[in-house]
Scaffold this motif. Structure first.
Motif, mmCIF file in Angstrom:
data_model
loop_
_atom_site.group_PDB
_atom_site.id
_atom_site.type_symbol
_atom_site.label_atom_id
_atom_site.label_comp_id
_atom_site.label_asym_id
_atom_site.label_seq_id
_atom_site.Cartn_x
_atom_site.Cartn_y
_atom_site.Cartn_z
ATOM 1 N N MET A 131 0.866 -1.330 0.104
ATOM 2 C CA MET A 131 0.159 -0.104 0.041
ATOM 3 C C MET A 131 0.922 1.296 0.114
ATOM 4 O O MET A 131 0.603 2.120 -0.782
ATOM 5 N N GLU A 132 1.745 1.252 0.735
ATOM 6 C CA GLU A 132 2.847 2.684 0.900
ATOM 7 C C GLU A 132 3.456 2.690 -0.529
ATOM 8 O O GLU A 132 3.458 3.771 -0.745
ATOM 9 N N ILE A 133 3.955 1.803 -1.286
ATOM 10 C CA ILE A 133 4.631 1.798 -2.536
ATOM 11 C C ILE A 133 3.746 2.196 -3.501
ATOM 12 O O ILE A 133 3.918 3.291 -4.451
ATOM 13 N N ALA A 134 2.248 1.791 -3.467
ATOM 14 C CA ALA A 134 1.336 2.213 -4.329
ATOM 15 C C ALA A 134 1.188 3.697 -4.188
ATOM 16 O O ALA A 134 0.918 4.475 -5.134
ATOM 17 N N ASP A 135 0.993 4.077 -2.804
ATOM 18 C CA ASP A 135 1.034 5.587 -2.630
ATOM 19 C C ASP A 135 1.897 6.293 -3.354
ATOM 20 O O ASP A 135 1.794 7.518 -3.817
ATOM 21 N N ALA A 136 3.316 5.965 -3.189
ATOM 22 C CA ALA A 136 4.352 6.801 -3.660
ATOM 23 C C ALA A 136 4.464 6.780 -5.281
ATOM 24 O O ALA A 136 4.526 7.734 -5.856
ATOM 25 N N ILE A 137 3.988 5.765 -5.835
ATOM 26 C CA ILE A 137 3.953 5.641 -7.380
ATOM 27 C C ILE A 137 2.678 6.465 -7.886
ATOM 28 O O ILE A 137 2.840 7.183 -8.775
ATOM 29 N N ALA A 138 1.673 6.632 -7.164
ATOM 30 C CA ALA A 138 0.352 7.333 -7.510
ATOM 31 C C ALA A 138 0.874 8.727 -7.490
ATOM 32 O O ALA A 138 0.458 9.484 -8.275
ATOM 33 N N TYR A 139 1.616 9.282 -6.421
ATOM 34 C CA TYR A 139 2.175 10.468 -6.080
ATOM 35 C C TYR A 139 2.847 10.992 -7.565
ATOM 36 O O TYR A 139 2.800 11.919 -8.075
ATOM 37 N N LEU A 140 3.744 10.005 -7.679
ATOM 38 C CA LEU A 140 4.638 10.246 -8.885
ATOM 39 C C LEU A 140 3.883 10.292 -10.188
ATOM 40 O O LEU A 140 4.234 11.247 -11.072
ATOM 41 N N HIS A 141 2.918 9.839 -10.406
ATOM 42 C CA HIS A 141 2.106 9.676 -11.592
ATOM 43 C C HIS A 141 1.133 11.161 -11.717
ATOM 44 O O HIS A 141 0.836 11.353 -12.682
ATOM 45 N N THR A 142 0.596 11.438 -10.427
ATOM 46 C CA THR A 142 -0.280 12.717 -10.341
ATOM 47 C C THR A 142 0.105 13.834 -9.481
ATOM 48 O O THR A 142 -0.785 14.687 -9.786
#
Length: 344
Positions: free
Chosen positions: A164-175
């Motif tokens: 979940m934490e890594i998904a948050d980081a990648i989502a931030y990179l995308h958006t």
């Protein structure tokens, strides 16, 4: 004679400092409209002292481009990334891109924080916060749990939280940036863990910005075998859904404790395949995953398996966004609480 040598060396370091500084500024203007977060400037001498002249005792890892060392600066542990590749235009670009993107991402709690860099070396030397628990790959694969390696096996609850934490980081990179950024090198080795096993995304040198008004960026294929989205592998076209695919592969590894190349051998009998989902084999993947889950809450495991399969579907348009992935992982984490309430 020695004084002449020292003067020449100082002039060379000054030239590197000016050239690298100009390159970083240019990258910040191109990718982030000149916006930057402040990072510290380290001298070459300070980093030599911090790493005991890059002594073998502090050596942690190396690949064909760089070496990682543990160092000490102002009584705190640091991670020093020393580039060892020939300073070609490609590797200079990798390094400059990493400084620019990592400095922008450093405020996110699930990104390995870039503390600063040394511009006096031909390829800048980067300084990060130290991740005391190593990489995710040290703690999820069965082969790493021998007594000699002294790696702690992560519980399912910790694995799910880290996902979940890594998904948050990648989502931030995308958006969260002025332009969407595709990481392009997501795999378990590039996910670090701090002393409390909080996940930290690492390695932004191969990331690429998607131009405004576009949905993709064209670039050479990079990444680790098994983690590259099939459409990117065949067309050299990268979108945010390319990262979703790579993250889905990480989820498969988290769910099973097996490396992706081993998964391919066990599922399809091949050492390499362009995709984890061959010929729409969703049913076969479900059967395999259920038989090879790590120990944990079966309701969460099944839900996470469905999410992983959606992430690696061959058609990128059918994959969820990373924001949707992060939201779904939060929902899955809450299933334990709901199960306990039902049992009560």
């Amino acid at each position: 004679m020695w004084s002449c040598f020292r003067i020449l060396k100082e002039r060379e370091e000054e030239r590197h400092f000016l050239e690298n500084g100009a390159r970083i500024l240019e990258e910040l203007i191109t990718s982030f409209n000149g916006r930057s977060n402040p990072i510290r400037s380290f001298s070459k001498k300070v980093l030599k002292r911090a790493t005991n002249n890059y002594h073998q005792n502090g050596f942690l890892y190396q690949n064909f481009v760089y070496k990682l060392y543990k160092g000490t600066y102002e009584d705190r542990a640091i991670l020093v990334k020393k580039f060892t590749a020939d300073p070609s235009k490609e590797y200079i670009g990798w390094c400059i891109k990493e400084v620019a993107v990592a400095s922008q991402m450093s405020n996110h709690k699930n990104v390995l924080k870039l503390l600063g860099c040394c511009l006096e070396t031909e390829l800048p030397t980067l300084v990060y916060e130290f991740a005391a628990s190593g990489c995710l790959s040290d703690h999820i694969f069965e082969e790493e749990f021998s007594p000699s390696k002294k790696c702690q096996q992560l519980s399912w609850e910790s694995r799910l939280r880290i996902a979940m934490e890594i998904a948050d980081a990648i989502a931030y990179l995308h958006t969260g940036m002025s332009k969407p950024i595709v990481h392009r090198f997501i795999y378990s080795r590039n996910i670090f863990l701090d002393q409390q096993y909080v996940a930290k995304l690492f390695e932004f040198g191969l990331s690429i910005s998607i131009p405004l008004g576009e949905t993709h960026a064209d670039a050479n294929v990079v990444g680790y075998p098994g983690f590259i989205a099939p459409e990117s592998d065949s067309t050299r076209r990268f979108t945010v859904k390319s990262d979703v695919y790579s993250f889905g592969v990480v989820l498969f590894e988290i769910l099973t404790g097996k490396k992706v190349l081993d998964l391919l051998k066990e599922i399809y009998g091949v050492s390499y395949s362009e995709s984890l989902l061959v010929d729409g084999n969703e049913k076969g993947l479900r059967v395999y995953l259920k038989a090879n889950f790590v120990k944990g809450n079966i309701e969460q495991l099944m839900a996470c398996a469905e999410l992983a399969i959606r992430c690696v579907t061959v058609n990128p348009e059918e994959r969820p966004s990373m924001t949707e992935v992060a939201k779904e992982l939060r929902r899955i984490r809450r299933l334990t609480l709901f199960s306990m309430m039902r049992e009560g």
